[in-house]
Write a protein that holds these residues in place. Structure first.
Motif, short mmCIF file in Angstrom:
data_model
loop_
_atom_site.label_atom_id
_atom_site.label_comp_id
_atom_site.label_asym_id
_atom_site.label_seq_id
_atom_site.Cartn_x
_atom_site.Cartn_y
_atom_site.Cartn_z
N ARG A 50 0.83 -1.21 0.00
CA ARG A 50 0.00 0.00 0.00
C ARG A 50 0.87 1.26 0.00
O ARG A 50 0.59 2.21 -0.73
N ILE A 51 1.91 1.26 0.81
CA ILE A 51 2.77 2.45 0.89
C ILE A 51 3.36 2.76 -0.49
O ILE A 51 3.34 3.90 -0.96
N PHE A 52 3.88 1.73 -1.16
CA PHE A 52 4.50 1.97 -2.47
C PHE A 52 3.45 2.30 -3.53
O PHE A 52 3.66 3.16 -4.39
N GLN A 53 2.29 1.60 -3.49
CA GLN A 53 1.24 1.86 -4.48
C GLN A 53 0.71 3.30 -4.36
O GLN A 53 0.45 3.95 -5.37
N ARG A 54 0.61 3.77 -3.12
CA ARG A 54 0.13 5.14 -2.89
C ARG A 54 1.06 6.18 -3.54
O ARG A 54 0.65 7.27 -3.89
N GLN A 55 2.34 5.81 -3.67
CA GLN A 55 3.31 6.73 -4.28
C GLN A 55 3.28 6.65 -5.81
O GLN A 55 4.09 7.31 -6.47
N GLY A 56 2.39 5.79 -6.35
CA GLY A 56 2.22 5.76 -7.80
C GLY A 56 3.29 5.00 -8.57
O GLY A 56 3.61 5.36 -9.70
N VAL A 57 3.86 3.95 -7.97
CA VAL A 57 4.78 3.11 -8.75
C VAL A 57 3.98 2.25 -9.72
O VAL A 57 2.77 2.09 -9.59
N ARG A 58 4.68 1.68 -10.70
CA ARG A 58 4.01 0.85 -11.70
C ARG A 58 3.48 -0.44 -11.05
O ARG A 58 2.36 -0.87 -11.35
N ALA A 59 4.28 -1.03 -10.17
CA ALA A 59 3.84 -2.24 -9.48
C ALA A 59 4.61 -2.37 -8.17
O ALA A 59 5.78 -1.97 -8.08
#
Lengths: 265, 265
Positions: A50-59
């Motif tokens: 969730r933390i990484f997805q919230r930052q808008g990474v591709r995956a």
């Protein structure tokens, strides 16, 4: 060129550290593999997804290697092999070394980093990164024979020994002990919510709210470790200590420190 | 091509081991540098000088690096740099790591071996050779958390962890413990008066009156080290043990053992 090695001292709160790691891993094109193996909390992987997805990474995808047999999973290995950044969570570094050690996962992590992929780890994940790992030890600032237990780590670098929660858990003594046994490596004591970004050229720069304590045994003239009895203080002459905080840099080869204020001048 | 690495388990009596080392170092043209740093006996260097000179080598000279400042002696470094073989005596491996570690001597030893020069070590000298060194530990065959203390060694190889006086001092448990922490390296437990000749191709052949116990964690399915409490036995599933004596060979990469009887067929 070797990728960045990014030990984080635990209790990661500063968003800037995560943002910088993502930028090094490709920004919005980043594919981040999260390895929550060190942790015993079942939702640790999902938390970091969730933390990484919230930052808008591709995956961003967590792979919880819980058993050594998990480390042969071909689908997981394929995803990991295509990752542009790897993040190791906290927990127990002995879980990392005893579950991943000697498996295709550990080999792949070394290959990825050797080929330019940044690898970050917090707390146990930070301790595991280097060739010589602090498994556990005692608190206190005076080095004493036997106060630190070491074993083989992941092996991204044999130049450094990383310790974490450094100031908060009073770990200077155990890091001094590790270096007194063999004054070869440099010690990096990383405070909580603080990261040492070790670049491909082995220049370290520091981010976060704490400090990084660099213990440099290059000019040690004497240490008593071979003569002292377990539990006794170790005499050491000439250990060099450098404490740096956000914005400062240190080169692991030249041992030149540039404090933040000097950088700004 | 990398030079031979020759750990000897202490109490060296077999002349054949010394003769073979000398042959690998150039026979009657050999220039043998002896490093008695591990020992606290003042005549240890002279003792080995006589042993090598009696075998008719071109030169044999002992360099007793007693202080870290000795490791900058340019005359000694020059002689060492021209050596065609290096011999590390017994004593305390922590003397070797704490006096030579991070100095030009340790660096030169790694360079010499990388460039083809054989390096032999007996007892403490054997323990010091690998990247991960057993500093000290407890006796007994059951692995227990905390029974082994490790630190950085010389670093001629990060594939093996050497233990010595192996059968005589009942050291299987501490070697199993070291490998349970991280099932990456291979363990070589070398008995007294026994040598493991590790060739440039990482094939080991064995000489002497005892055995070499090879502990291979490649197929370990499980170990409990991250959950066990210091002092408790460590559960390990699938450690592979191979015991070989004179004339037998073992390859560190393929893990193929060829017992002496099979060699003779």
């Amino acid at each position: 060129m070797r990728g960045w090695i990014i030990p984080i001292g635990g209790k990661l709160m500063s968003p800037a550290i995560i943002e910088r790691f993502i930028a090094l891993a490709g920004g919005d094109q980043a594919r981040i593999a999260i390895i929550p193996t060190a942790s015993s909390e079942p939702d640790m992987g999902a938390y970091y997804e969730r933390i990484f997805q919230r930052q808008g990474v591709r995956a961003a995808k967590a792979f919880n290697f819980e058993r050594r047999s998990d480390c042969d999973d071909q689908d997981w290995l394929q995803w990991l092999g295509d990752a542009t950044g790897v993040f190791l969570t906290g927990g127990s570094q002995l879980k990392l070394s005893s579950i991943l050690g000697g498996t295709p996962v550990a080999r792949l992590l070394r290959e990825l980093n050797a080929n330019g992929v940044p690898i970050a780890g917090t707390s146990a994940g930070a301790a595991y990164m280097s060739e010589h790992m602090i498994a556990w030890g005692d608190e206190g600032s005076t080095p004493r024979v036997g106060m630190v237990h070491m074993c083989a780590g992941l092996g991204l670098s044999n130049r450094i020994i990383v310790d974490q929660h450094f100031r908060q858990r009073d770990r200077l003594g155990r890091l001094l002990t590790a270096l007194a046994y063999n004054p070869f490596c440099l010690g990096l004591g990383v405070d909580e919510d603080t990261a040492a970004f070790i670049g491909p050229d082995d220049t370290v720069d520091i981010m976060g709210t704490g400090a990084v304590t660099i213990v440099d045994p290059t000019h040690v003239e004497y240490c008593s470790v071979a003569h002292a009895v377990p539990g006794e203080p170790i005499e050491v002459v000439g250990m060099r200590i450098t404490v740096l905080s956000a914005g400062s840099t240190y080169n692991l080869h030249t041992h030149v420190a540039v404090p933040a204020a000097a950088c700004a001048v």
